[in-house]
Every structure is written in C-alpha cells, then in structure tokens.
Design an enzyme around this catalytic site. Structure first.
Site, mmCIF file in Angstrom:
data_model
loop_
_atom_site.group_PDB
_atom_site.id
_atom_site.type_symbol
_atom_site.label_atom_id
_atom_site.label_comp_id
_atom_site.label_asym_id
_atom_site.label_seq_id
_atom_site.Cartn_x
_atom_site.Cartn_y
_atom_site.Cartn_z
ATOM 1 N N ASP A 93 35.600 38.787 48.384
ATOM 2 C CA ASP A 93 36.866 38.211 47.935
ATOM 3 C C ASP A 93 37.885 38.382 49.059
ATOM 4 O O ASP A 93 38.253 39.513 49.397
ATOM 5 C CB ASP A 93 37.363 38.915 46.678
ATOM 6 C CG ASP A 93 36.493 38.658 45.452
ATOM 7 O OD1 ASP A 93 35.323 38.251 45.620
ATOM 8 O OD2 ASP A 93 36.976 38.874 44.333
ATOM 9 N N LYS A 155 40.624 32.256 43.420
ATOM 10 C CA LYS A 155 40.954 33.413 42.580
ATOM 11 C C LYS A 155 42.469 33.555 42.494
ATOM 12 O O LYS A 155 43.182 33.345 43.480
ATOM 13 C CB LYS A 155 40.306 34.656 43.182
ATOM 14 C CG LYS A 155 40.582 35.971 42.461
ATOM 15 C CD LYS A 155 39.839 37.106 43.160
ATOM 16 C CE LYS A 155 40.230 38.474 42.643
ATOM 17 N NZ LYS A 155 39.553 39.573 43.374
ATOM 18 N N LYS A 184 38.260 32.244 39.448
ATOM 19 C CA LYS A 184 38.252 33.648 39.036
ATOM 20 C C LYS A 184 39.665 34.082 38.691
ATOM 21 O O LYS A 184 40.600 33.890 39.472
ATOM 22 C CB LYS A 184 37.677 34.540 40.138
ATOM 23 C CG LYS A 184 37.682 36.037 39.778
ATOM 24 C CD LYS A 184 37.015 36.876 40.854
ATOM 25 C CE LYS A 184 37.169 38.364 40.577
ATOM 26 N NZ LYS A 184 36.509 39.208 41.606
#
Length: 224
Positions: A93, A155, A184
C-alpha cells in the site's frame, strides 16, 4: 448475503501503529490466521517476521511504502517496494504524492506510482490517496492516475490523517476507476454495519483493527 468467510477475505488486518512490538505483531498474525482474513498489513520492518509466522496459511502479508505522507523521493518508494517484495510481501500500500497531486503535476504523480508498481515485482499495489486532504476533483484524478500507473486498488486513507473512509468517498472512487480496479476503505471502519454499508457502496477491501469484533458479530447474526 455475504458469509463470514467472504467478509473475512475482504479484510486487511492492520498492524501499523508505531508502538507495536514484535509480540503485538505475533498476536495480530495469530488473530489473522484464526479468522482467515485476506492479509495482515505490517510495518516494513516486520514483513519477514510476519511472513514466517503466516507460512502455511491462506493469509497474505502486506506492507506500506511512502507511508504515511507520500512525500518520499520516488527512488526511496521504489526501494521500499523492492525490499518488501524481497522480504516476502505480497501486497504493498503506497501513498501517492499528495502535494504534487494538489499542484496538478499529474505526470509526476503517475510516474512516481508506476516506479513503485514496477519495483513491486508483481506484488499487488494499492494506492492510498489520503482523501482528508483532497477535493473531490483531486480524488477522481488521483484514482485515474493510480489506475494508469498499473495499481490494482485505490484506497481512501492511511488511518493517520484527520479523517478516514466515508461512504461518499467510496462511491466516488468506485465510479472513478475501471471495474477491475478494487477500492479499499481504511481509517475508521470499526463497525460491522459501516463495513457492510461500504461493501454496498463499492468497497472490496478494508483496513481494520477491530477485525475479531466485526467477524464475531457477523457470525452471531448468521446464527440468529
């Protein structure tokens, strides 16, 4: 209606707080294995440790790059991604360069992320926008740049900014990317009802710390 296993496989159990010890990470990995979640997301220094603990399970190990501000030099982010992959991380990430995005320097943002995707060597890359600092137009542009760079997910948040995931942002991000790109939600997803609402809004992964409580509640509901 989603099963407990289906929801579990949407959760990245987060172990990113700076004060966590190896004992805390071990306990978190044990919980992740017990509930058979999608992954644990650990600090870069803990990747190899978590990989060893979770060997033989169906739980992936993920980590972060350019975290939490996105302001690392591109070569540093790429080096972080490569090191994480070498240590066994299956997911990374990465925070995009928030300031560059706000300036409209889109080529730099895309190239920064593309370097991380390349260095990740096949690991799944999720791009954190950190929506707390962005306008809706900037969020849409950030999503498009992440997709153009080859990321697999966009995300909402790191969980370390003033605000985290919102239903409105999940809907916006889902609409901004192609169907094969995941969304996400992270930061403040602490209740089962909120998680399920975000599934309806288009989220397919969640960063969570209240994993056990949410999955236990879902199991109890399914028994009733």
């Amino acid at each position: 209606m989603l099963s407990v296993r289906q929801v579990a496989k949407m959760i990245d159990h987060s172990l990113l707080r700076p004060e966590l010890t190896r004992a805390d990470v071990a306990a978190g990995c044990e919980l992740a294995a017990e509930y058979d979640v999608a992954s644990v997301c650990v600090k870069p220094c803990d990747v190899a440790f978590a990989v060893g603990l979770l060997a033989g399970t169906d739980v992936a190990v993920g980590t972060v790059a350019g975290f939490p501000h996105g302001a690392h030099a591109t070569r540093v982010k790429a080096a972080e991604a490569a090191a994480a992959r070498d240590d066994g991380a299956a997911e990374i990430d990465v925070v995009l360069n928030i300031g560059r995005l706000r300036e409209g320097r889109d080529d730099e943002v895309r190239e920064d992320l593309a370097a991380v995707v390349d260095a990740a060597g096949g690991a799944l890359v999720k791009v954190i926008l950190e929506n707390a600092y962005l306008t809706d137009e900037e969020k849409r542009r950030g999503c498009r740049l992440a997709e153009a760079a080859g990321a697999g997910y966009v995300k909402t948040s790191t969980g370390f900014a003033p605000t985290g995931a919102t239903l409105e942002d999940v809907r916006l991000m889902r609409a901004a990317v192609s169907p094969h790109i995941g969304v996400k939600a992270a930061g403040g997803v602490r209740t089962l009802d909120l998680l399920l609402s975000m599934v309806d809004a288009g989220a397919t992964r969640f960063g969570a710390t209240t994993t056990a409580a949410m999955l236990d509640e879902l199991a109890a509901r399914r028994r009733d």
